[in-house]
Structures are given as C-alpha cells and as structure tokens.
Design a protein around this motif. Structure first.
Motif, PDB file in Angstrom:
ATOM      1  N   ASP A 371       0.812  -1.207   0.000  1.00 43.34           N
ATOM      2  CA  ASP A 371       0.000   0.000   0.000  1.00 43.34           C
ATOM      3  C   ASP A 371       0.849   1.262   0.000  1.00 43.34           C
ATOM      4  O   ASP A 371       0.417   2.322  -0.473  1.00 43.34           O
ATOM      5  N   GLU A 372       2.051   1.158   0.544  1.00 40.36           N
ATOM      6  CA  GLU A 372       2.917   2.330   0.662  1.00 40.36           C
ATOM      7  C   GLU A 372       3.806   2.539  -0.553  1.00 40.36           C
ATOM      8  O   GLU A 372       4.412   3.602  -0.695  1.00 40.36           O
ATOM      9  N   ARG A 373       3.874   1.548  -1.432  1.00 45.11           N
ATOM     10  CA  ARG A 373       4.777   1.658  -2.586  1.00 45.11           C
ATOM     11  C   ARG A 373       4.344   2.757  -3.550  1.00 45.11           C
ATOM     12  O   ARG A 373       5.183   3.325  -4.257  1.00 45.11           O
ATOM     13  N   LYS A 374       3.040   3.048  -3.598  1.00 52.63           N
ATOM     14  CA  LYS A 374       2.563   4.086  -4.504  1.00 52.63           C
ATOM     15  C   LYS A 374       2.919   5.478  -4.018  1.00 52.63           C
ATOM     16  O   LYS A 374       3.001   6.417  -4.813  1.00 52.63           O
ATOM     17  N   ARG A 375       3.138   5.607  -2.686  1.00 47.09           N
ATOM     18  CA  ARG A 375       3.384   6.940  -2.125  1.00 47.09           C
ATOM     19  C   ARG A 375       4.829   7.168  -1.729  1.00 47.09           C
ATOM     20  O   ARG A 375       5.171   8.278  -1.320  1.00 47.09           O
ATOM     21  N   ILE A 376       5.640   6.158  -1.886  1.00 52.99           N
ATOM     22  CA  ILE A 376       6.994   6.259  -1.342  1.00 52.99           C
ATOM     23  C   ILE A 376       7.828   7.321  -2.043  1.00 52.99           C
ATOM     24  O   ILE A 376       8.798   7.835  -1.492  1.00 52.99           O
ATOM     25  N   PHE A 377       7.442   7.683  -3.280  1.00 51.12           N
ATOM     26  CA  PHE A 377       8.192   8.701  -4.015  1.00 51.12           C
ATOM     27  C   PHE A 377       7.581  10.090  -3.849  1.00 51.12           C
ATOM     28  O   PHE A 377       8.054  11.041  -4.466  1.00 51.12           O
ATOM     29  N   TYR A 381       7.290  11.957   2.306  1.00 49.61           N
ATOM     30  CA  TYR A 381       6.645  10.731   2.772  1.00 49.61           C
ATOM     31  C   TYR A 381       7.701   9.776   3.314  1.00 49.61           C
ATOM     32  O   TYR A 381       8.749   9.571   2.708  1.00 49.61           O
ATOM     33  N   ARG A 382       7.401   9.186   4.483  1.00 56.30           N
ATOM     34  CA  ARG A 382       8.310   8.222   5.101  1.00 56.30           C
ATOM     35  C   ARG A 382       7.546   6.945   5.403  1.00 56.30           C
ATOM     36  O   ARG A 382       6.402   6.988   5.846  1.00 56.30           O
ATOM     37  N   VAL A 383       8.203   5.816   5.143  1.00 55.47           N
ATOM     38  CA  VAL A 383       7.579   4.532   5.453  1.00 55.47           C
ATOM     39  C   VAL A 383       7.382   4.394   6.946  1.00 55.47           C
ATOM     40  O   VAL A 383       6.349   3.945   7.422  1.00 55.47           O
ATOM     41  N   ASP A 384       8.387   4.805   7.730  1.00 54.33           N
ATOM     42  CA  ASP A 384       8.306   4.719   9.189  1.00 54.33           C
ATOM     43  C   ASP A 384       8.698   6.072   9.747  1.00 54.33           C
ATOM     44  O   ASP A 384       9.870   6.349   9.971  1.00 54.33           O
ATOM     45  N   SER A 385       7.697   6.934   9.932  1.00 57.18           N
ATOM     46  CA  SER A 385       7.977   8.295  10.376  1.00 57.18           C
ATOM     47  C   SER A 385       8.573   8.336  11.779  1.00 57.18           C
ATOM     48  O   SER A 385       9.287   9.270  12.133  1.00 57.18           O
ATOM     49  N   ILE A 400      13.603  13.072  -5.154  1.00 54.56           N
ATOM     50  CA  ILE A 400      14.671  13.537  -6.035  1.00 54.56           C
ATOM     51  C   ILE A 400      15.104  12.409  -6.972  1.00 54.56           C
ATOM     52  O   ILE A 400      15.362  12.631  -8.158  1.00 54.56           O
ATOM     53  N   ALA A 401      15.160  11.181  -6.450  1.00 54.76           N
ATOM     54  CA  ALA A 401      15.511  10.031  -7.289  1.00 54.76           C
ATOM     55  C   ALA A 401      14.503   9.860  -8.420  1.00 54.76           C
ATOM     56  O   ALA A 401      14.870   9.600  -9.575  1.00 54.76           O
ATOM     57  N   HIS A 402      13.242   9.997  -8.081  1.00 53.76           N
ATOM     58  CA  HIS A 402      12.182   9.879  -9.088  1.00 53.76           C
ATOM     59  C   HIS A 402      12.329  10.953 -10.169  1.00 53.76           C
ATOM     60  O   HIS A 402      12.138  10.692 -11.371  1.00 53.76           O
ATOM     61  N   ALA A 413      10.755   1.823  -9.585  1.00 57.32           N
ATOM     62  CA  ALA A 413       9.711   1.164  -8.805  1.00 57.32           C
ATOM     63  C   ALA A 413      10.357   0.417  -7.651  1.00 57.32           C
ATOM     64  O   ALA A 413      11.534   0.033  -7.705  1.00 57.32           O
ATOM     65  N   VAL A 414       9.578   0.213  -6.580  1.00 55.72           N
ATOM     66  CA  VAL A 414      10.055  -0.544  -5.434  1.00 55.72           C
ATOM     67  C   VAL A 414       9.299  -1.858  -5.378  1.00 55.72           C
ATOM     68  O   VAL A 414       8.079  -1.897  -5.547  1.00 55.72           O
ATOM     69  N   LYS A 415      10.021  -2.944  -5.181  1.00 48.35           N
ATOM     70  CA  LYS A 415       9.434  -4.277  -5.121  1.00 48.35           C
ATOM     71  C   LYS A 415       9.941  -5.009  -3.885  1.00 48.35           C
ATOM     72  O   LYS A 415      10.904  -4.576  -3.250  1.00 48.35           O
ATOM     73  N   ALA A 416       9.291  -6.101  -3.566  1.00 49.22           N
ATOM     74  CA  ALA A 416       9.699  -6.895  -2.404  1.00 49.22           C
ATOM     75  C   ALA A 416      10.966  -7.670  -2.739  1.00 49.22           C
ATOM     76  O   ALA A 416      11.163  -8.135  -3.865  1.00 49.22           O
ATOM     77  N   ASN A 417      11.843  -7.792  -1.742  1.00 50.12           N
ATOM     78  CA  ASN A 417      13.081  -8.577  -1.891  1.00 50.12           C
ATOM     79  C   ASN A 417      12.980  -9.781  -0.948  1.00 50.12           C
ATOM     80  O   ASN A 417      13.208  -9.666   0.252  1.00 50.12           O
ATOM     81  N   TYR A 418      12.593 -10.896  -1.481  1.00 52.67           N
ATOM     82  CA  TYR A 418      12.364 -12.078  -0.642  1.00 52.67           C
ATOM     83  C   TYR A 418      13.681 -12.670  -0.165  1.00 52.67           C
ATOM     84  O   TYR A 418      14.667 -12.689  -0.899  1.00 52.67           O
TER      85      TYR A 418
END
Length: 444
Positions: A371-377, A381-385, A400-402, A413-418
């Motif tokens: 749910d947070e991947r769409k807003r991370i850029f 916005y911080r994943v863990d404020s 800035i990266a975006h 894009a950000v994806k899961a790293n299993y």
C-alpha cells in the motif's frame, strides 16, 4: 485554496468557456445560413440571366404559341429545350403599362399591380405579390433593334417564382434555430464540465504546494529549534570548557548538517519544478562508472557493520548524466543503509534488457508494504515516520531520485526482496531522447 476563491475562479472559467462556445456557435450558424440562402438563390439568378440573354437575342421568335392562361414552361424547337426553367415575363411600355396581359391570362389580375421602376434595369430583386407570392425578378431594357418587334424598345420584367425556396429557407431557419438552441444548452453543460476539469489539476497542484510548504516549514523548524536551544544553553554557561559541553555542541553540529542536507534537497526539488534544467549527457562505460561510484560506499557500509556488494557488471555503454546518476546512486544506497540492520547485505546489480538497462539496489531491511509503494516517491513521505529522527531522513531523497529517473526518460519502482527487504528497480534507456553530449534543456 479557499472554497470562495475556488468558486470564483471556476465561475470565471465557466463564463469564459460559455462566451467562447456561444461565439463559435453563432458564427457557425450565421455562416451556414448565409451560404444556404446564397445557394438557394444562385440557380434562380442564373436562370434569370439566361432568360435575359435569350430575350435580348430574339429567341422568343422561335417559340411556339402558348395557350392563354397557361404557365410558361419549357418550349421546344427542333426537339430541344430552349429554356430550362419555368418563368413569367411582364412586358412594359415606356409609360410603365403592362402590354402583354393577353399572354398572362388569369395571372394578370395577380400581377397587374406591379409597377415599373426603370432604375432597376439589370438588377436582381426579390418582390412579393398579393401578399403571398414571392418572385425573384430581373428587369431588362430591350433595344429597339431587337429582332422580336413585339418587345423591341420595351421593358421586360422576368420573374421566377421562389415560393418553394422561401418555404425551404423558412424550414431551414427553424431547424437552424432549434439546433442552435440545443447546442447553446450543450455549451452551458460543456462549459461547466470544462471549468471543473480545468480547476481539478490547479486544485491538486495547489494542495500539493500547500502540503509541501507546510512540510518544508516543519522540517526546517525542527533542526533550527534544536540548534537555537543548544546555543541558548551554551550562553547560560560561559565559563564551561568545550569538553563539558561537547555533547550539546555535537547535537547542534549534527542538526546543522541535517539542515544543510535538507536545504540542498529542497533546492534540488525547486530546480526539478522549474521548466528548464541544464544537463550533461555523456556516452558512459557503465561498469567502470559504477565501480568508481560505489567503491566509497562499501567502506561506509563496513563501518556500520553492513556489506555492500556490487555484482559483476557486463561492460556496456549508456547515455546518461553522470552527476545525476551519481546522485541517484547516493540516494538509493543511503536509503538502503538507513533501513538495513547490522550484518545485512546490500546488493547493487545491473542488466541490459533490449534497448534499456536496469539498475537494481536490493537490501534486507524493513521492506515496504504494498500500500505504501505508490506513495513512497511523494515528497516528505516516510515509510516509518517514527524512525525519521533516528535515521536522519527527511522524506525528500526518493522524490529527487524519481525526478532524476524521469529526466532520463526512465522509471523507478520498489518491489519486495524475498525473504526480507526491498528492491529498488530503475529502468533507463540506453540512449534517451536527449541525445549525446552538450547541455540540453529539460522540457516541462
């Protein structure tokens, strides 16, 4: 933007759109009406001119006698039609008296009140007879030398009935007015829709700007407050040695560095929001460039008890702005280091896919929820404020990266790293549209 300002601006847009649509529809209606009316009378006027030429050439001598009271029509000579239209002709003498009443028959009673106006010779006019019959007329002065002695020296008023054209014009006008009314109502609805559609991105942009200013003010105020408190504390203890206040000095210095970093990030975002930016795209050996860029971070990772690994890179060339890609790597690696625990490994790898290449930074950190991947850029916005103070982040790095990736016509894009962590996958074209070398202007 307040609701009052919003409504006022939307109302102004509605009025402007409505006026524009109204002008377009009115002009369109007038043009169609004029062209249609002109087309309706063109054939009639041409027929009148043909009849005039026929009369002046004396062709009436070739006509067969016509029964009294009959409407003049197509007359035949040697099996050929001489006049391709229905017509009525009044013959006037110099005193303005109709002298062909015998040929007119019963129509004479309807046409006898028509007066001769010698000033209209050669001119086309529209007249109404008996309050209900409409004619298109052309007055001709026949020379005395004309071969047809019955009209030589006389005035001929050639008349063509245009009641069908008038009826058609009336019906067309009614249909046109109804159509214009319908389109006028549609223009109101269209104006309302367009004003709302136009205001939508403005309101969205205004909201983002307001949020950005508020977040920036908050982020700037926090370190400034800490620095001010520490300096005021130092002022209350002028006799203390530096070593006695080393902790307070260190905190103030740390916050000043964080403030400097935040200011630099805000400046970078301000540059990204401007319509122009000078960039320097170069044809680059990606393998050697990455090796040179990543090497200093391996030592930083080691000092934190973490491992940064650059996977073997197949040598290939890509067109890129080295300074901006260096900043991109700095952001992604720094982000991975901040959110990765001690003993974890951060892997940086690349691969070529067709005409594009991918840069992948994988960590074993806290990860990012779907749910947070769409807003991370998004900015700030911080994943863990709750960990922002601990990690020192301000929520601007990934924005800035975006921006950098967009400048290179790529995507990130950000994806899961299993089994744990995140993978930031950046896809860039080997040869972006900006081309090789030199300075290029970023288009808005």
């Amino acid at each position: 933007m307040s609701n009052k300002v919003n409504r006022a601006q939307q109302w102004r847009l509605f009025i402007n759109n409505f006026i524009g649509f109204t002008i377009i529809f009115v002009l369109l209606g007038v043009i169609v009406f004029v062209l249609f009316r002109s087309a309706m009378l063109t054939s009639t006027d041409q027929a009148l001119r043909v009849e005039r030429s026929s009369r002046l050439n004396g062709d009436m001598l070739t006509k067969k006698p016509m029964a009294q009271g009959k409407q003049p029509g197509k007359q035949m000579q040697a099996g050929k039609a001489i006049h391709p239209f229905m017509t009525t002709t009044l013959t006037f003498n110099d005193k303005g008296k109709i002298i062909n009443h015998v040929q007119l028959g019963s129509r004479y009673d309807t046409l006898k009140n028509i007066k001769l106006d010698k000033s209209q010779v050669g001119q086309l006019h529209t007249i109404q007879v008996g309050g209900k019959y409409n004619f298109r007329t052309l007055l001709v002065k026949v020379p005395k030398t004309n071969a047809d002695k019955s009209v030589a020296g006389k005035y001929l008023l050639i008349m063509e009935n245009i009641d069908p054209q008038k009826a058609a014009m009336s019906n067309f006008t009614r249909v046109l007015l109804i159509t214009m009314g319908v389109f006028w109502l549609l223009s109101i609805l269209m104006s309302i829709w367009m004003s709302r559609l136009t205001m939508r991105p403005i309101l969205k942009s205004w909201g983002r700007q307001t949020e950005f200013v508020g977040n920036a003010a908050h982020e700037l105020r926090t370190p400034l407050t800490i620095i001010q408190n520490k300096l005021e504390l130092l002022l209350t203890k002028p006799n203390d040695k530096i070593i006695d206040q080393a902790e307070n000095i260190a905190i103030a210095n740390s916050e000043s560095q964080r403030l400097q970093k935040l200011t630099q990030d805000l400046l970078a975002l301000a540059r990204s929001d401007s319509n122009t930016l000078q960039t320097n795209f170069e044809n680059t050996h990606v393998a050697s460039f990455l090796q040179y860029t990543v090497e200093p971070y391996t030592e930083i990772a080691a000092s934190q008890g973490k491992t940064l690994v650059l996977a073997p890179v197949t040598d290939f060339r890509a067109t890129l702005d080295q300074n901006l890609i260096h900043q991109l790597l700095n952001i992604l690696i720094d982000n991975a280091l901040k959110y990765s625990p001690k003993g974890s490994t951060i892997t940086l790898s690349t691969k070529v896919i067709g005409r594009k290449w991918q840069l992948i930074v994988a960590d074993q950190g806290i990860g990012v929820n779907e749910d947070e991947r769409k807003r991370i850029f998004d900015r700030f916005y911080r994943v863990d404020s709750s960990r922002s103070r601990q990690t020192g982040g301000n929520g601007l790095g990934l924005s800035i990266a975006h921006w950098i990736v967009n400048l290179h016509h790529g995507n990130i894009a950000v994806k899961a790293n299993y089994p744990q962590g995140s993978r930031f996958v950046t896809t860039l074209p080997l040869n972006p549209p900006t081309g090789l070398g030199g300075h290029h202007e970023k288009k808005a």
